[in-house]
Motif scaffolding. Structure first.
Motif, short mmCIF file in Angstrom:
data_model
loop_
_atom_site.label_atom_id
_atom_site.label_comp_id
_atom_site.label_asym_id
_atom_site.label_seq_id
_atom_site.Cartn_x
_atom_site.Cartn_y
_atom_site.Cartn_z
N ILE A 36 0.76 -1.20 -0.05
CA ILE A 36 -0.09 0.00 0.20
C ILE A 36 0.75 1.52 -0.15
O ILE A 36 0.37 2.44 0.02
CB ILE A 36 -1.08 -0.02 1.12
N LYS A 37 2.15 1.12 0.05
CA LYS A 37 3.03 2.40 -0.14
C LYS A 37 2.75 3.11 -1.36
O LYS A 37 2.88 4.20 -1.61
CB LYS A 37 4.52 2.00 -0.21
N GLY A 56 -6.76 4.47 2.94
CA GLY A 56 -7.35 3.29 3.58
C GLY A 56 -8.59 2.73 2.51
O GLY A 56 -9.14 1.77 2.72
N TYR A 57 -9.12 3.81 1.99
CA TYR A 57 -10.32 3.71 1.11
C TYR A 57 -9.69 2.64 -0.23
O TYR A 57 -10.27 1.53 -0.27
CB TYR A 57 -10.77 4.60 0.36
N LEU A 58 -8.39 2.96 -0.51
CA LEU A 58 -8.07 1.79 -1.76
C LEU A 58 -7.52 0.73 -1.04
O LEU A 58 -7.64 -0.33 -2.02
CB LEU A 58 -6.70 2.87 -2.44
N CYS A 97 -7.93 -9.95 -1.78
CA CYS A 97 -6.46 -9.75 -1.20
C CYS A 97 -6.51 -10.24 0.00
O CYS A 97 -7.30 -9.95 0.91
CB CYS A 97 -5.81 -8.45 -1.31
N CYS A 98 -5.31 -10.89 0.64
CA CYS A 98 -5.28 -11.85 1.84
C CYS A 98 -5.04 -10.74 2.91
O CYS A 98 -5.07 -11.14 4.40
CB CYS A 98 -4.18 -12.91 1.77
N GLY A 99 -4.44 -9.48 2.63
CA GLY A 99 -4.16 -8.41 3.69
C GLY A 99 -3.44 -7.45 2.94
O GLY A 99 -3.45 -7.24 1.75
N ILE A 100 -2.40 -6.82 3.53
CA ILE A 100 -1.64 -5.75 2.94
C ILE A 100 -0.11 -5.92 3.40
O ILE A 100 0.19 -6.10 4.51
CB ILE A 100 -2.29 -4.37 3.30
N THR A 101 0.58 -5.25 2.55
CA THR A 101 1.97 -4.96 3.02
C THR A 101 2.29 -3.56 3.09
O THR A 101 1.81 -2.71 2.44
CB THR A 101 2.99 -5.47 1.81
N LYS A 130 6.36 0.81 5.77
CA LYS A 130 6.94 1.32 7.07
C LYS A 130 5.86 1.31 8.36
O LYS A 130 4.78 0.95 8.01
CB LYS A 130 7.24 2.80 7.08
N LEU A 131 6.50 1.23 9.49
CA LEU A 131 5.55 1.00 10.62
C LEU A 131 4.49 2.16 10.62
O LEU A 131 3.23 1.91 11.08
CB LEU A 131 6.41 1.18 11.93
N GLY A 132 4.97 3.49 10.19
CA GLY A 132 3.74 4.38 10.46
C GLY A 132 2.71 4.23 9.57
O GLY A 132 1.46 4.59 9.75
N GLU A 133 3.01 3.88 8.23
CA GLU A 133 2.00 3.23 7.34
C GLU A 133 1.17 2.27 7.96
O GLU A 133 -0.10 2.25 7.62
CB GLU A 133 2.65 2.63 6.07
N ALA A 134 1.57 1.34 8.60
CA ALA A 134 1.02 0.11 9.08
C ALA A 134 -0.07 0.76 10.27
O ALA A 134 -1.19 0.21 10.39
CB ALA A 134 2.02 -1.08 9.69
#
Length: 365
Positions: free
Chosen positions: A42-43, A48-50, A59-63, A66-70
């Motif tokens: 998702i970088k 969040g919408y996309l 999709c099984c989850g996201i990648t 960085k920690l801030g993105e997560a």
């Protein structure tokens, strides 16, 4: 350019949601044919919408990079997050522990020191953190080398009680140096072979290799060559950009993100200046394509130079653009562009549908 696009204040970042959803669906479905899950990076969009559109598409989850993105994606309701970046330092480990209370989180290890610090913190809390061993795919930017070096590293960290090693992560970044589809396919085969063969070696020594994570936006388009891995982490595939056009992996009409701009000056017959620069379009270049973007209305024109707020566009003959004209630009690198905007315009059927917040903009800590 349609009337609604022309009305936008420029420079404007615009997402064609219909095309983005087609790109999302195609990648997930094609991977699924070969038993491969998709955990998109998702970088590229930091939205969040996309991200939710990607989850809804299977999709099984996201990648996250960085920690801030997560952390922001967790705030947006995403429940399964892989951080493809080493978590180093007491401050970040504390934040990771907090995040682990909220979502199913996993990350990578690529050093004994980093692994020991993570293990100590999670063991102290009576927890185990799911980790993948990062395998270097040729960029030499942090992973351990495939095969015996990976086994040697795994043996050094296998008894750390705060960690649960579940597999390997691989990023074959050299694939972006490929000039042709055949070059890219050869990189795909190398990616698959190095990851699967390393996993087989570790399995023989008792390691669990449930997760084999690889697949960029280039290699993810050839899932038939990645069979044997368990998940791909394609990112800018959701939009496509000049990097994809560069090697024939996408057509202009498959590019879902553009930057619109207005001509503000015409110093001579061959050159015009537009109101977009490095602060909106990115100074990234493509390996084999000149300039700083692809102008949809005038593909033969070249954006040959950028300042912070200016783009210089030239023609080999008389430039057809005049002051006040608007253009649509496919950027060289879409991942950078979204991080330069607080919000982007989401269009459906050629009409403005919604404003999309770039929730994790600037969250690179």
């Amino acid at each position: 350019m349609n009337t609604d696009l022309k009305r936008l204040p420029t420079p404007a970042v615009v997402v064609d949601l219909d095309q983005a959803e087609r790109n999302i669906k195609k990648m997930a479905e094609e991977a699924g044919k070969y038993g491969i899950r998709h955990r998109p990076h998702i970088k590229t969009h930091r939205s969040g919408y996309l991200a939710e559109l990607q989850i809804k598409a299977g999709c099984c989850g996201i990648t996250a990079a960085k920690l801030g993105e997560a952390e922001v994606m967790a705030d947006c309701g995403i429940k399964d997050i892989f951080i493809a970046y080493p978590i180093i330092g007491e401050d970040k480990i504390r934040r990771l522990l907090d995040l682990d209370e909220r979502v199913n989180v996993s990350t990578i290890i690529n050093s004994v020191k980093g692994a020991e610090a993570l293990s100590q913190a999670f063991e102290k809390k009576g927890k185990q953190l799911t980790v993948l061993i990062e395998i270097d795919g040729g960029l030499n930017r942090g992973g351990v080398k495939p095969m015996e070096p990976a086994l040697d590293f795994a043996m050094k960290v296998k008894d750390l009680k705060g960690l649960k090693i579940r597999g390997l992560m691989y990023y074959g970044g050299l694939i972006y140096d490929g000039r042709t589809e055949e070059d890219i396919k050869e990189s795909c085969k190398k990616e698959r072979d190095e990851l699967v063969n390393t996993a087989e070696l570790l399995k023989k020594h008792g390691f669990s290799m449930e997760i084999l994570s690889a697949g960029s936006s280039f290699s993810g388009k050839f899932p038939e060559l990645l069979e044997g891995i368990t998940e791909i982490r394609s990112g800018h595939y959701i939009f496509n950009d000049c990097g994809q056009l560069d090697v024939g992996l996408a057509k202009p009409e498959e590019c879902a993100l553009i930057v619109t701009s207005t001509v503000i000056a015409k110093p001579d017959d061959q050159v015009v200046i537009c109101d977009v620069g490095t602060k909106s379009l990115t100074s990234d270049t493509c390996h084999h394509r000149p300039g700083y973007g692809y102008i949809l209305e005038y593909p033969d024109l070249e954006i040959y130079s950028l300042n912070e707020e200016h783009a210089f566009v030239r023609s080999s003959g008389k430039n057809p653009l005049e002051i006040g004209d608007k253009i649509s630009i496919i950027p060289n690198h879409a991942c950078v562009v979204t991080n330069l905007a607080e919000n982007v315009y989401g269009f459906r059927n050629g009409k403005l549908d919604r404003m999309i917040s770039i929730d994790a903009r600037g969250k690179s800590v």
